[in-house]
Scaffold this active site. Structure first.
Site, short mmCIF file in Angstrom:
data_model
loop_
_atom_site.label_atom_id
_atom_site.label_comp_id
_atom_site.label_asym_id
_atom_site.label_seq_id
_atom_site.Cartn_x
_atom_site.Cartn_y
_atom_site.Cartn_z
N ARG A 101 2.24 0.37 -5.61
CA ARG A 101 1.00 -0.20 -6.16
C ARG A 101 0.10 0.89 -6.74
NH1 ARG A 101 0.39 -4.81 -1.38
NH2 ARG A 101 1.78 -6.28 -2.44
N TYR A 127 3.81 -7.42 -11.39
CA TYR A 127 4.73 -7.01 -10.32
C TYR A 127 4.04 -6.16 -9.25
CZ TYR A 127 5.97 -2.80 -13.27
OH TYR A 127 5.99 -1.68 -14.04
N GLU A 128 4.76 -5.95 -8.15
CA GLU A 128 4.23 -5.30 -6.95
C GLU A 128 3.03 -6.05 -6.38
OE1 GLU A 128 6.18 -3.35 -5.80
OE2 GLU A 128 7.31 -2.70 -7.55
N GLY A 129 3.07 -7.36 -6.49
CA GLY A 129 1.98 -8.20 -6.02
C GLY A 129 1.03 -8.52 -7.16
N GLN A 144 -3.61 -9.41 -5.11
CA GLN A 144 -4.33 -8.18 -4.74
C GLN A 144 -5.79 -8.50 -4.40
OE1 GLN A 144 -2.72 -5.24 -4.42
NE2 GLN A 144 -0.88 -6.35 -5.04
#
Length: 591
Positions: free
Chosen positions: A294, A434-436, A441
């Site tokens: 992130r 991506y990555e949440g 977030q």
């Protein structure tokens, strides 16, 4: 074709004038002398501009291709990857014990920004490997570390993370991939994963997949998820590449951007896997990788904005369009350059002030990681945990917007492919997802991070801003920075208080304002960074620097942010305090 030059002078300003890295007590920071970091960044910049940047458009146009079960990367990628490995760049901030150079995360982040700005899709191959290696380093047995880390750190082998499945994205408790225990302690992994970045390619001898799966009979939902090491090729007894494992590529995803990266559908058919970390604690192990990723994704937002901005500035200075309303600036030409027009200046100043503030925020975040890990500082660990969703969400939302602004400077020429500006926008778009995804977030920030450790870390941030404003308050030269920062911090505190007073009664009041809160928080962070950059610039001017123009430019750019950008906190606060009634007012059937 777009160009890119590493902004090494701006990077050095953050490292040494603002963060004063070489004076820090963090172990390893005494190595970060200005001459040393300058040499590293110059070499990284040379590789970025001469090797990676020319391949950016190649990767975008050629894409990866799947033929007879083998994924081939675009022309030139394999040779460039060898140069990356030969230079030792893949292990810059990894432990010496396993072949790395043990440099701080801070320096690795600065180098990573340079490479990502030059060619985001290419650098993802080593970036995913770095994250997978970090997970093994944190949670693996000594045997697993000895087996995998030396070759992953050198990128002789690369790595991936396998979370998402066709029917579950964020809600990983719904996953169906299963892991059947075997008598020898291994597991048979079966299932399908999608959206797997760097899932397969022709640049490494082996690919080490980290795969989330459920063991039959385990706890329901996310509590029953474990993490497994699943190599593309099984290893022989002496640790070398052996027979092919039950892992195959089902397809390469057709996507909007990052075409040079092989985003794959991965099929696991009783593939041999090995438990990484504790049973049914897979998410804890995977989050080691995801939290690092992130920060890296936040960096991508900054990097694409920087690359796009550099090209927009060149175009604005060269393209002749119209006349300056205050008087002709190019009397020998048929028109004046675009850059004379106030609206173009506004756009470029939006970009410039965000990029330079974001760089300071990102590097500060990297220094917190070093402080947490190298100095075993629990407070720094709590603060970077709070900041991670802001770094990821705010920098990628704003970074994407800045690529659009850069594209807009070109007008119609930004929309067609001739100038290559659309690639920055298309590549930056994935960083919001991506990555949440950024909505997640924001929910994580409001729903978990604010209350973490009893709200200790957000209060520490409030006090940090308050103390800095008090410390600088008597210096009249700092007024342009301190007064707007005070007002923005008060907006942030008011938003937090609103959540405390209303969120327990109706959680939707907090969740409906979460995205605005993440952006409000991000603006305050950049406001604090600009205040610190202003202080460093004033100090440099006071000591009689030989480059006064550089520091005067910093002050002018910072004043723009404080007046034209930081005031957005009032808008975000107004939205937050409006609650959730209008957001949730319609029945689902009315949409």
């Amino acid at each position: 074709m777009p160009t890119y030059t590493a902004p090494t002078k701006d990077m050095a300003f953050i490292l040494h004038d603002v963060l004063k890295a070489h004076e820090s007590t963090i172990p390893g920071y005494d190595d970060l002398e200005p001459d040393f970091t300058s040499a590293v960044l110059e070499e990284a910049g040379k590789l970025a501009s001469e090797v990676l940047t020319p391949l950016n458009a190649v990767g975008d146009q050629e894409k990866c291709r799947l033929e007879n079960g083998i994924v081939y990367t675009p022309t030139g990628f394999k040779d460039a990857f060898e140069q990356m490995k030969d230079g030792g760049w893949t292990g810059l901030d990894m432990p010496e014990e396993f072949g790395g150079q043990n440099m701080p995360t801070l320096l690795g982040t600065a180098v990573g920004e340079t490479f990502s700005a030059a060619n985001q899709a290419f650098v993802m191959y080593q970036g995913l490997t770095h994250g997978a290696a970090s997970a093994i380093l944190a949670h693996g047995t000594q045997e697993q570390k000895d087996t995998y880390l030396p070759k992953m750190i050198s990128c002789e082998w690369t790595g991936t993370m396998n979370l998402t499945e066709p029917h579950c994205g964020t809600d990983l408790g719904l996953m169906r991939t299963k892991a059947e225990p075997q008598d020898d302690g291994s597991y048979k992994i079966s299932g399908q994963k999608i959206f797997i970045s760097s899932g397969d390619h022709d640049m490494a001898d082996n690919i080490i997949h980290l795969v989330l799966a459920k063991i039959p009979g385990g706890p329901e939902g996310i509590k029953g998820v474990s993490l497994f090491i699943v190599p593309k090729f099984n290893l022989t007894e002496d640790g070398n590449v052996g027979s092919r494992n039950g892992v195959s590529v089902g397809n390469i995803e057709k996507k909007m951007g990052i075409h040079g990266n092989s985003t794959c559908v991965m099929n696991y058919d009783e593939a041999t896997g090995y438990l990484l970390g504790d049973l049914n604690k897979g998410m804890r192990a995977m989050f080691t990788m995801m939290n690092e990723a992130r920060l890296g994704v936040g960096m991508q937002g900054l990097a694409q904005a920087e690359a796009a901005y550099q090209n927009a500035v060149i175009y604005a200075k060269e393209r002749l369009q119209g006349r300056d309303v205050t008087g002709v600036k190019n009397p020998d030409g048929p028109a004046d350059p675009l850059i004379v027009h106030p609206d173009i200046r506004r756009s470029l100043m939006d970009q410039k002030s965000f990029i330079e503030g974001a760089r300071a925020f990102l590097y500060w975040g990297a220094s917190l990681i070093d402080q947490a890990h190298r100095s075993k500082d629990a407070d720094a660990d709590g603060l970077i945990s709070l900041m991670t969703p802001v770094l990821k969400g705010f920098l990628t939302d704003e970074g994407y917007d800045m690529t659009v602004k850069a594209q807009q400077v070109y007008g119609g020429h930004g929309y067609i492919e001739e100038h290559g500006m659309s690639q920055f926008t298309r590549d930056a778009r994935i960083a919001q997802i991506y990555e949440g995804a950024n909505g997640v977030q924001a929910l994580d920030l409001v729903g978990r991070k604010l209350a973490q450790d009893g709200g200790k870390h957000v209060m520490a941030f409030f006090n940090m801003v308050k103390d800095y404003c008090k410390e600088q308050g008597d210096d009249e030269a700092m007024n342009d920075f301190i007064e707007p920062l005070k007002a923005a911090s008060k907006d942030l505190q008011a938003a937090s208080m609103y959540f405390m007073q209303n969120g327990m009664k109706n959680p939707n009041h907090a969740l409906a304002g979460s995205n605005d809160f993440m952006h409000l928080f991000g603006h305050v962070c950049l406001g604090l960074m600009w205040a610190r950059m202003a202080r460093a610039s004033l100090d440099a001017l006071a000591t009689g620097t030989s480059d006064a123009a550089f520091y005067e430019t910093k002050l002018t750019t910072g004043r723009y942010y404080m007046v034209r950008r930081l005031c957005a906190t009032k808008m975000h606060l107004a939205r937050i305090e409006s609650g959730s009634d209008t957001v949730m007012g319609l029945d689902a059937e009315a949409f």
